[in-house]
Design an enzyme around this catalytic site. Structure first.
Site, mmCIF file in Angstrom:
data_model
loop_
_atom_site.group_PDB
_atom_site.id
_atom_site.type_symbol
_atom_site.label_atom_id
_atom_site.label_comp_id
_atom_site.label_asym_id
_atom_site.label_seq_id
_atom_site.Cartn_x
_atom_site.Cartn_y
_atom_site.Cartn_z
ATOM 1 N N HIS A 1 0.840 -1.206 0.000
ATOM 2 C CA HIS A 1 0.000 0.000 0.000
ATOM 3 C C HIS A 1 0.872 1.252 0.000
ATOM 4 C CE1 HIS A 1 -4.041 1.834 1.416
ATOM 5 N NE2 HIS A 1 -3.322 2.738 0.795
ATOM 6 N N LEU B 1 2.694 6.501 -5.039
ATOM 7 C CA LEU B 1 3.942 6.975 -5.655
ATOM 8 C C LEU B 1 3.753 8.280 -6.422
ATOM 9 C CD1 LEU B 1 5.564 3.608 -6.768
ATOM 10 C CD2 LEU B 1 5.842 4.867 -4.634
ATOM 11 N N ARG B 2 2.494 8.731 -6.533
ATOM 12 C CA ARG B 2 2.184 10.072 -7.071
ATOM 13 C C ARG B 2 2.458 10.258 -8.564
ATOM 14 N NH1 ARG B 2 -0.962 10.432 -3.060
ATOM 15 N NH2 ARG B 2 -0.204 11.317 -1.115
ATOM 16 N N ASN C 1 -4.748 5.930 -7.061
ATOM 17 C CA ASN C 1 -5.360 7.262 -6.974
ATOM 18 C C ASN C 1 -4.361 8.378 -7.252
ATOM 19 O OD1 ASN C 1 -4.071 6.685 -4.536
ATOM 20 N ND2 ASN C 1 -5.406 8.034 -3.365
ATOM 21 N N ASP D 1 -8.893 3.000 -3.457
ATOM 22 C CA ASP D 1 -8.283 3.583 -2.258
ATOM 23 C C ASP D 1 -8.217 5.103 -2.370
ATOM 24 O OD1 ASP D 1 -6.780 3.247 0.288
ATOM 25 O OD2 ASP D 1 -5.265 4.335 -0.847
ATOM 26 N N HIS E 1 -10.907 0.423 0.723
ATOM 27 C CA HIS E 1 -10.673 1.578 1.603
ATOM 28 C C HIS E 1 -12.006 1.759 2.311
ATOM 29 C CE1 HIS E 1 -9.510 5.938 2.386
ATOM 30 N NE2 HIS E 1 -10.816 5.960 2.562
ATOM 31 N N HIS F 1 -5.575 -0.488 5.582
ATOM 32 C CA HIS F 1 -5.362 0.377 6.753
ATOM 33 C C HIS F 1 -6.469 0.369 7.821
ATOM 34 C CE1 HIS F 1 -7.839 3.004 4.311
ATOM 35 N NE2 HIS F 1 -6.850 3.366 3.507
ATOM 36 N N ASP G 1 0.919 2.679 3.702
ATOM 37 C CA ASP G 1 0.086 3.777 3.187
ATOM 38 C C ASP G 1 0.948 5.026 2.960
ATOM 39 O OD1 ASP G 1 -2.055 5.220 2.262
ATOM 40 O OD2 ASP G 1 -3.160 5.260 4.159
ATOM 41 N N HIS H 1 3.441 14.207 0.748
ATOM 42 C CA HIS H 1 2.803 15.514 0.556
ATOM 43 C C HIS H 1 3.855 16.600 0.701
ATOM 44 C CE1 HIS H 1 -1.325 14.182 0.342
ATOM 45 N NE2 HIS H 1 -1.152 13.424 1.417
#
Lengths: 432, 184, 311
Positions: A61, A64-65, A95, A153, A180, A233, A307, A311
C-alpha cells in the site's frame, strides 16, 4: 552475474520452517541453495553475521504520485525509498491525479517501473472508472497489462450495489479487491477521530463506525460473491474484531495495518494542531491501538503496510482542517516494527517475515518467495541492532511528511536483493 | 532585598498634627471649602484624602466631595512594569471648574503626580490642581512641587520612605527604611 | 502581567490569570462610563485585528478596546478561502511580525489558527475565535458578567443550551467555568452534542425543563438557521418548542438567575423576544463587559512585569 553467498546470517522463513544461522547461495537471480557452511568458491561473499535474512519485504500500500504529482514523489524516488526501507517490492495505489483505471495507464506504470525503479513496483488498478464509484473500470484489461489488485483507495466505493458488482466481476479473474473502508455519510468532514480529541480541539470527528460499517459490509459481500477481499489500513478495535469473526467463518479476507496506527494514537496530539498527525483513517484511541497490535500478533490482521503518502511541506503547513491527509512510511516502517515489537519480544522474526513479506504476497496472489532453492532471490537483510536516527534530510523519498522524524529507533535493512541484484547495499541505495 | 527601619520620621501624633495643619492651609489658599474637591491617589493617598476631608469638614462644617484615583493606566512605564493590582477609580463629583486637591502619601520623582494630573484632566477641566503630600523626600525627576507638605524628609535614593496607615497597615507612622546590613 | 504570553485557549491561563483579568476589567468598565473614554496606557503600541472570517461585533469590540487604550489598532480583514488560494496563514503571520506589531488578535474559520500564529510570530497573540475550537475572550467577558450579577463564580451552576458541537463559545466557556469552580451542564438534542462533552468538563442533559430550576445562569447559544441538508433537528419551530427559552420556562428558574447569550440573538428560536428584553437577560451587559475585558487582556499582555508602585 557472479554467484552471491550470504554467509552466516540468521535465515528466517516460516514457510519452510526455517529460523537458524545458515548460508544462502544466489545464482542467476534465484536462490540456489540454503544450508550450513556452503562452499564459497566462485562466490562473492557477503558476511551476514548478526543479521536477519528474510524473504524480500513487500509494502502492498503505497502512493507513488506518478503520473501527476512528480513534485511529491516519482516511481524512481518511491522505489529508492522502498529499497532504503527494506522493501523489495511495493504495490502502487491507483489514486494518482488521473486515476489508474485503464490498461494503458497500468502499462505506463509497468514500463516506467522497468526503466526507473530499483525494486519491483506492482500497479493496483481502480475498481471503478475514475474511482468515481459509478461504473466498472476495465479490470480484465488492467490485469492483462500487469495490475495485481484493484482498489478505489483514497475514497472507497460508497454504494453497496456497486461494490457487489466490482466483486462479482473481479471474482472471475481470481484477483483481489482492496477496500478503503470509509462511509462518507458517517465520516462527513471529519479530520480526526471522533471523541476526546475532536471535542477538545474543536475539529470535526470521523467516527470509527464510519470504517466499521464498510468493513462489515464488504466482508458480507465477499462472503456472498466469493471474491478475495483485502481490507486496507484498519484503524479500530471494532474493525479488527469484524475481521476475526470473518476469518472464523472461513471468508477469504485479509487485512493490513499501518505502522502509524500501531504505534501512535490520538493522544499524540497533546493539543497541538500537528498536520503530520493528520491521516485517513485518523489516529484513534489508545485502546484501538492496543487492539490493532494484538490483532497483528495473533494473525487476525495479516500484514503491515505503510500507506506511504507523500505531501509537500507547504501543503502540510496549512491550517489543520485544510492540510492533506497522510504521511510517508516506507523508510520508517521496518525500524518502527523492529523497535516496538521485535526488540520488545512481542513479535518473533518469523511473525515479522509473515507480516511484511509472506502475507502481503498471499493477500494479492503475488509470486511466492521462499528461502529455499528455486525461489526468486528477493531477499531483505536486516541489522536488528543498528541505531537509526530518523532525519528528514536523509530520506530517499521526495517528501518528508513523517511524524517520526527526530526519533532514534533500532533495526534497519542493510541489504535488499531483488532478483539476485542489490537494490540496497550496506545501507545505501544502489544506482540503477 | 531586605529592608529594615532606620529612622521613624513621623509618629501617629505628628501625622495627625500635619494633617490638621494642611487642612487649615488648604482652606486659606482656596478661601473656604465650597469649591474644593479632594482626590487621593490609591492606596494610601486615598486614605489620607479621607482623613483630610474629615478635618476640613470639621473646621468648615460643610461637606467636601472626595474621590480616589488609580493611576496605573497613566503610568509612563507600562511597557516595563505594571502595578500588580489596579483598583477602580471613584470620582463621584464633577471635576469641571473645581479646585482639586490631589493627595498622595510620599512625593518622590513626581512621575505619579504627572500621571494623576493627566488622569484628572480626563474627567474634566478643573479650575486648579494643588498637591498635598504627607512627606516630600526629594529626588524629583519632573518640574513638580507640592503645595502642602506634612514634612520634608531628605533621604538617599537607596533608602525607602514608607508611610504606614491605620486603615491599611494597622498603625500610623512614617519611617525611613534602608537595606539590611550585608543584605542586597 | 499574566503567566502566559498568548491567549490562544482558555487553558493557556491559570485561575489567577483569569481573576486578574476580571479584576482589571472592573477598572476599565469605569473608563467606559466617562465622557472621555480614552487612556494613554498603550500609546505607540500596535495592535492588529486579523479577521479572516467575517465578524463585525467581535472585531468592533477589540478595536474599541485597543483605541480606548490609545494603541494603534489596524484591522486586516479577508476570508480564509483567500489565504488558501493566496498567501498561507504562516506567511501572513511572518509578514505581520516583520511589521513589528505588538499584539495580533486573530479570528479564523479554522481551528488552531491562533496556535499557528503564536508559533511563527514574536508578538502576543489573542484568539478572537478559531473555527469550532475556542473563543477565550468571549468566555472571559461571560465570566465577568456572571461575577458582576451573581457576585461569585465558584459554586455557580451554569447551563449552556444549544449547538454545543459546533460552538467555540462553549468550547471556551466550559473549561473557563470549570477552572473558576463553577459547574456546567450542556443541554441540547444529541444531534447538537459533541461526542465527548465530558472532556470539556460538562454534564449532559437532553431536557431543558429538567435542568432550568437548578441553574444560576441559562446561557443560550445561537442556532444557525442557514443550514440546509441534514439539519440536526427537524425545524426551528420544533427546536424552539423543546429548547427555546420563553417566559414560562424563565418563570421556572430561580428568581435571581440570569439569562445570557453571546449574540447575535435569534428571537423566537433559542430565546423569545419577551425573555431577551426582560431585565433578567444581561445580554447587553455582556457586550459592555467585552470591551472592558479585552482592554484588560491587552493591558496585561503588553504591560511589563509586576512591581510595587514606587513611592
Amino acid at each position: 552475474m557472479l554467484n552471491l553467498l550470504l554467509k552466516g546470517g540468521r535465515v528466517v522463513d516460516p514457510q519452510v520452517e526455517l529460523d537458524q544461522v545458515a548460508d544462502v547461495l544466489i545464482k542467476d537471480g534465484l536462490i540456489a541453495e540454503v544450508g550450513v557452511d556452503l562452499d564459497t568458491a566462485g562466490c562473492e561473499v557477503l558476511d551476514c553475521t548478526g543479521r536477519v535474512v528474510v524473504p524480500g519485504l513487500v509494502d502492498l500500500h503505497v502512493h507513488l504520485r506518478e503520473p501527476g504529482r512528480e513534485d511529491l514523489e516519482t516511481i524512481r524516488t518511491g522505489a529508492r525509498a522502498a529499497a532504503r526501507g527494506g522493501f523489495s517490492a511495493v504495490c502502487a495505489m491507483p489514486n494518482t491525479v488521473s486515476p489508474i483505471d485503464s490498461g494503458a495507464k497500468v502499462r505506463f506504470i509497468v514500463e516506467r517501473a522497468a526503466a526507473d525503479a530499483i525494486v519491483r513496483v506492482h500497479p493496483i488498478g481502480a475498481c471503478t472508472t475514475g474511482q468515481k464509484g459509478e461504473s466498472l473500470a476495465e479490470i480484465g484489461d488492467m490485469l492483462a497489462e500487469g495490475a495485481v489488485a484493484f482498489s478505489d483507495d483514497g475514497r472507497g466505493v460508497q454504494s453497496a450495489g456497486m461494490t457487489r458488482r466490482v466483486m462479482d466481476y473481479a471474482k472471475a479473474f481470481e484477483t483481489t479487491i482492496i477496500s478503503h473502508c470509509e462511509d462518507e455519510s458517517l465520516a462527513a468532514s471529519g479530520v480526526v477521530n471522533e471523541g476526546a480529541v475532536s471535542t477538545s480541539m474543536g475539529l470535526a470527528g470521523q467516527p470509527a463506525i464510519a470504517e466499521e460499517v464498510i468493513v462489515a459490509r464488504d466482508i458480507m459481500l465477499a462472503e456472498l460473491t466469493g471474491c478475495r477481499l483485502h481490507l486496507a489500513h484498519l484503524s479500530s478495535a471494532g474493525s479488527a474484531e469484524l475481521v476475526r469473526q470473518a476469518k472464523a467463518r472461513g471468508i477469504r479476507v485479509s487485512a493490513e495495518v499501518t505502522p502509524h496506527h500501531l504505534f501512535l494514537d490520538e493522544n499524540a496530539f497533546a493539543g497541538r494542531y500537528d498536520t503530520y498527525l493528520k491521516m485517513n483513517p485518523p489516529l484513534r484511541t489508545a485502546n484501538d491501538r492496543e487492539a490493532l497490535v494484538a490483532a497483528l500478533l495473533d494473525g487476525t490482521i495479516d500484514c503491515v503496510a505503510t500507506d506511504h503518502a507523500p505531501h509537500g511541506l507547504h501543503e502540510k503547513e496549512r491550517e489543520f482542517e485544510l492540510a492533506p491527509f497522510g504521511i510517508t512510511g516506507l523508510e520508517t516502517a521496518v525500524p518502527l516494527v523492529v523497535t516496538n515489537l521485535v526488540a520488545t519480544e512481542k513479535m518473533s522474526w518469523s511473525q515479522f517475515a509473515r507480516a511484511l513479506a509472506i502475507a502481503p504476497r498471499a493477500a494479492l496472489g503475488l509470486v511466492e518467495v521462499k528461502m529455499a532453492s528455486g525461489s526468486d532471490a528477493d531477499i531483505t537483510i536486516i541489522d536488528p541492532e543498528a541505531e537509526v536516527k530518523v532525519e528528514a534530510d536523509r530520506f530517499e523519498s521526495k517528501s518528508v511528511n513523517s511524524p517520526f522524524v527526530g526519533l532514534t529507533l533500532k533495526g534497519r535493512a542493510t541489504e535488499v536483493i531483488v532478483g539476485g541484484r542489490f537494490a540496497l547495499r550496506s545501507g545505501e541505495v544502489v544506482s540503477l | 532585598m531586605k529592608y529594615v527601619t532606620k529612622a521613624v520620621v513621623l509618629d501617629s501624633e505628628s501625622i495627625d498634627r500635619s494633617l490638621t495643619r494642611i487642612a487649615h492651609e488648604i482652606l486659606e489658599s482656596t478661601k473656604g471649602a465650597s469649591t474644593i474637591g479632594v482626590v487621593g491617589i490609591l492606596t494610601r493617598g486615598a486614605r489620607l484624602a479621607s482623613r483630610l476631608t474629615e478635618r476640613i469638614e470639621q473646621i468648615e462644617g460643610v461637606k467636601v466631595p472626595t474621590g480616589s484615583l488609580d493611576i496605573s493606566f497613566y503610568r509612563d512605564d507600562v511597557g516595563v512594569r505594571l502595578n500588580p493590582e489596579v483598583h477602580r477609580t471613584e470620582i463621584p463629583f464633577q471635576v469641571q471648574d473645581r479646585d482639586i486637591i490631589l493627595v498622595d502619601d510620599v512625593l518622590f520623582t513626581g512621575r505619579t503626580i504627572r500621571a494623576a494630573m493627566d488622569a484628572i484632566m480626563d474627567y474634566g477641566r478643573p479650575k486648579t490642581i494643588r498637591l498635598a503630600v504627607l512627606v516630600d523626600r526629594g529626588h524629583r525627576e519632573l518640574p513638580i512641587r507640592a503645595d502642602f507638605v506634612g514634612k520634608n524628609v531628605p533621604s538617599s535614593s537607596l533608602e525607602q520612605v514608607k508611610v504606614f496607615l491605620e486603615e491599611v497597615d494597622g498603625r500610623d507612622a512614617v519611617e525611613i527604611l534602608g537595606l539590611a546590613e550585608g543584605g542586597q | 502581567m499574566l503567566s502566559c504570553k498568548h491567549i490562544t485557549t482558555v487553558q493557556d491561563m491559570t485561575a489567577e490569570d483569569i481573576a486578574k483579568i476580571l479584576d482589571t476589567a472592573e477598572s476599565f468598565i469605569e473608563v467606559s462610563e466617562r465622557t472621555i473614554k480614552k487612556l494613554p496606557t498603550l500609546r505607540g503600541r500596535t495592535i492588529i485585528n486579523l479577521f479572516l472570517e467575517p465578524s463585525t461585533r467581535t472585531r468592533t469590540s477589540f478595536e474599541i478596546a485597543a483605541k480606548r487604550l490609545s494603541a494603534d489598532a489596524i484591522n486586516m480583514t479577508g476570508s480564509a478561502s483567500a489565504t488558501v488560494k493566496g498567501e498561507s496563514l504562516r506567511d501572513t503571520a511572518k509578514t505581520l511580525s516583520a511589521m513589528a506589531c505588538d499584539l495580533v488578535v486573530v479570528r479564523h474559520a479554522y481551528a488552531g489558527a491562533a496556535q499557528i500564529l503564536a508559533e511563527c510570530m514574536d508578538s502576543h497573540v489573542v484568539n478572537g475565535g478559531d473555527g469550532k475550537h475556542q473563543h477565550p475572550t468571549q468566555a472571559l467577558l461571560d465570566l465577568f458578567t456572571m461575577r458582576t450579577h451573581l457576585g461569585r463564580l465558584a459554586g455557580l451552576k451554569v447551563g449552556i443550551i444549544g449547538d454545543i458541537a459546533h460552538s467555540r463559545v462553549a468550547g471556551s466557556l466550559i473549561p473557563a467555568l470549570r477552572l473558576m469552580g463553577a459547574s456546567v451542564v450542556v443541554v441540547a438534542p444529541p444531534t447538537l452534542m459533541p461526542s465527548r462533552p465530558d472532556v470539556l468538563g460538562a454534564e449532559v442533559s437532553y431536557s431543558l425543563d429538567e435542568v432550568l430550576p437548578d441553574l444560576d445562569v441559562a446561557y443560550m447559544l445561537r442556532i444557525q438557521s442557514e443550514r440546509s441538508d441534514r439539519m440536526p433537528f427537524p425545524s426551528l419551530r420544533e427546536y424552539a418548542r423543546f429548547y427555546g427559552l420563553n417566559s414560562a420556562r424563565l418563570a421556572s428558574m430561580k428568581p435571581e438567575a440570569i439569562v445570557m447569550h453571546p449574540g447575535p440573538i435569534n428571537r423566537g428560536v433559542e430565546i423569545s423576544s419577551a425573555v431577551a428584553d426582560s431585565p433578567r437577560a444581561v445580554i447587553l451587559d455582556q457586550v459592555t463587559a467585552g470591551v472592558a475585558v479585552r482592554m484588560a487582556v491587552m493591558y496585561l499582555l503588553l504591560g511589563g512585569v509586576d512591581v510595587e508602585s514606587a513611592s
